[in-house]
Design a protein around this motif. Structure first.
Motif, short mmCIF file in Angstrom:
data_model
loop_
_atom_site.label_atom_id
_atom_site.label_comp_id
_atom_site.label_asym_id
_atom_site.label_seq_id
_atom_site.Cartn_x
_atom_site.Cartn_y
_atom_site.Cartn_z
N PHE A 27 27.91 34.06 18.28
CA PHE A 27 28.18 35.23 19.11
C PHE A 27 28.07 34.88 20.59
CE2 PHE A 27 26.55 38.30 15.61
CZ PHE A 27 27.70 38.09 14.89
N THR A 28 27.07 34.09 20.94
CA THR A 28 26.88 33.69 22.34
C THR A 28 28.04 32.84 22.83
OG1 THR A 28 24.49 33.76 22.04
CG2 THR A 28 25.31 32.53 23.93
N THR A 29 28.49 31.90 22.01
CA THR A 29 29.59 31.03 22.37
C THR A 29 30.87 31.82 22.59
OG1 THR A 29 28.59 29.23 21.10
CG2 THR A 29 30.93 29.00 21.66
N ILE A 30 31.18 32.72 21.66
CA ILE A 30 32.39 33.53 21.78
C ILE A 30 32.33 34.42 23.02
CG2 ILE A 30 33.68 35.44 20.72
CD1 ILE A 30 33.01 34.12 18.00
N THR A 31 31.17 35.02 23.29
CA THR A 31 31.01 35.87 24.47
C THR A 31 31.19 35.06 25.74
OG1 THR A 31 29.50 37.31 23.25
CG2 THR A 31 29.42 37.43 25.65
N CYS A 32 30.63 33.86 25.78
CA CYS A 32 30.74 33.00 26.96
C CYS A 32 32.20 32.59 27.21
CB CYS A 32 29.86 31.78 26.79
SG CYS A 32 29.85 30.70 28.21
N ILE A 33 32.90 32.22 26.15
CA ILE A 33 34.30 31.82 26.28
C ILE A 33 35.14 32.99 26.77
CG2 ILE A 33 36.36 31.14 24.97
CD1 ILE A 33 34.44 29.39 23.25
N ASN A 34 34.95 34.18 26.18
CA ASN A 34 35.72 35.34 26.60
C ASN A 34 35.41 35.73 28.05
OD1 ASN A 34 37.12 35.66 24.21
ND2 ASN A 34 35.61 37.04 23.33
N SER A 35 34.16 35.62 28.46
CA SER A 35 33.80 35.91 29.84
C SER A 35 34.45 34.93 30.81
CB SER A 35 32.28 35.88 30.02
OG SER A 35 31.68 36.89 29.26
N ALA A 36 34.46 33.66 30.44
CA ALA A 36 35.08 32.64 31.29
C ALA A 36 36.58 32.87 31.41
CB ALA A 36 34.81 31.24 30.73
N ILE A 37 37.23 33.22 30.30
CA ILE A 37 38.66 33.52 30.34
C ILE A 37 38.93 34.71 31.24
CG2 ILE A 37 40.61 34.36 28.96
CD1 ILE A 37 39.51 32.61 26.65
N GLY A 38 38.12 35.76 31.12
CA GLY A 38 38.28 36.94 31.97
C GLY A 38 38.06 36.62 33.43
N PHE A 39 37.08 35.79 33.72
CA PHE A 39 36.80 35.40 35.10
C PHE A 39 37.97 34.62 35.69
CE2 PHE A 39 34.88 32.56 38.28
CZ PHE A 39 34.27 33.50 39.09
N ILE A 40 38.51 33.67 34.92
CA ILE A 40 39.64 32.86 35.39
C ILE A 40 40.88 33.72 35.58
CG2 ILE A 40 41.22 31.00 34.73
CD1 ILE A 40 38.74 29.69 33.34
N LEU A 41 41.18 34.57 34.59
CA LEU A 41 42.36 35.44 34.71
C LEU A 41 42.20 36.43 35.86
CD1 LEU A 41 43.31 36.27 31.02
CD2 LEU A 41 44.58 34.90 32.66
N GLY A 42 41.00 36.94 36.06
CA GLY A 42 40.76 37.86 37.16
C GLY A 42 41.04 37.21 38.51
N GLY A 43 40.66 35.96 38.64
CA GLY A 43 40.93 35.23 39.88
C GLY A 43 42.40 35.01 40.12
N LYS A 44 43.14 34.77 39.05
CA LYS A 44 44.58 34.51 39.19
C LYS A 44 45.38 35.80 39.36
CE LYS A 44 44.49 30.16 36.81
NZ LYS A 44 45.27 29.17 36.16
N LEU A 45 44.91 36.88 38.77
CA LEU A 45 45.66 38.13 38.82
C LEU A 45 45.39 38.96 40.07
CD1 LEU A 45 45.35 39.29 35.10
CD2 LEU A 45 47.33 38.29 36.22
N LYS A 46 44.40 38.58 40.86
CA LYS A 46 44.09 39.38 42.04
C LYS A 46 45.19 39.34 43.09
CE LYS A 46 41.29 35.97 44.45
NZ LYS A 46 39.97 35.63 44.92
N ALA A 47 46.14 38.42 42.95
CA ALA A 47 47.26 38.36 43.88
C ALA A 47 48.27 39.47 43.61
CB ALA A 47 47.94 37.00 43.78
N LEU A 48 48.23 40.05 42.40
CA LEU A 48 49.16 41.13 42.06
C LEU A 48 48.71 42.43 42.72
CD1 LEU A 48 49.64 40.44 38.24
CD2 LEU A 48 51.23 39.93 40.08
N PRO A 49 49.64 43.37 42.89
CA PRO A 49 49.27 44.66 43.47
C PRO A 49 48.24 45.39 42.60
CG PRO A 49 51.66 44.41 43.40
CD PRO A 49 51.07 43.26 42.66
N ARG A 50 47.26 45.98 43.25
CA ARG A 50 46.15 46.61 42.56
C ARG A 50 46.60 47.74 41.63
NH1 ARG A 50 40.35 47.49 44.42
NH2 ARG A 50 39.64 49.10 43.01
N LYS A 51 47.56 48.52 42.05
CA LYS A 51 48.01 49.65 41.24
C LYS A 51 48.60 49.17 39.91
CE LYS A 51 48.49 54.07 40.93
NZ LYS A 51 47.34 54.92 40.77
N LYS A 52 49.37 48.09 39.96
CA LYS A 52 49.96 47.56 38.73
C LYS A 52 48.87 47.04 37.80
CE LYS A 52 54.56 46.36 40.29
NZ LYS A 52 55.58 45.33 40.41
N LEU A 53 47.84 46.42 38.35
CA LEU A 53 46.73 45.93 37.53
C LEU A 53 45.99 47.08 36.86
CD1 LEU A 53 45.25 43.07 39.73
CD2 LEU A 53 46.56 42.86 37.63
#
Length: 70
Positions: A27-53
């Protein structure tokens, strides 16, 4: 406050006599991986317009809710 999903998962694990250490590590491993993916995607998607996100996030949450009902 008791989180009922965690409570019921714990009871289920005990009833099936699952090794709690292995389950906790999984459970800890899966949670850590999902959090890392969300963190990475969040950094890449912040260039998009906020309303669309916001709209796309809402659509995803509604879809997940509908999927859970099915």
């Amino acid at each position: 406050m008791v989180i009922f999903s965690a409570f019921s998962a714990g009871i289920s694990l005990a009833l099936y006599e699952v090794n709690i250490v292995k389950a906790a590590i999984l459970f800890t491993t899966i949670t850590c991986i999902n959090s890392a993916i969300g963190f990475i995607l969040g950094g890449k998607l912040k260039a998009l317009p906020r309303k669309k996100l916001e709209i796309s996030s809402g659509i995803i949450l509604i879809a997940l809710g509908l999927f859970a009902l099915i």
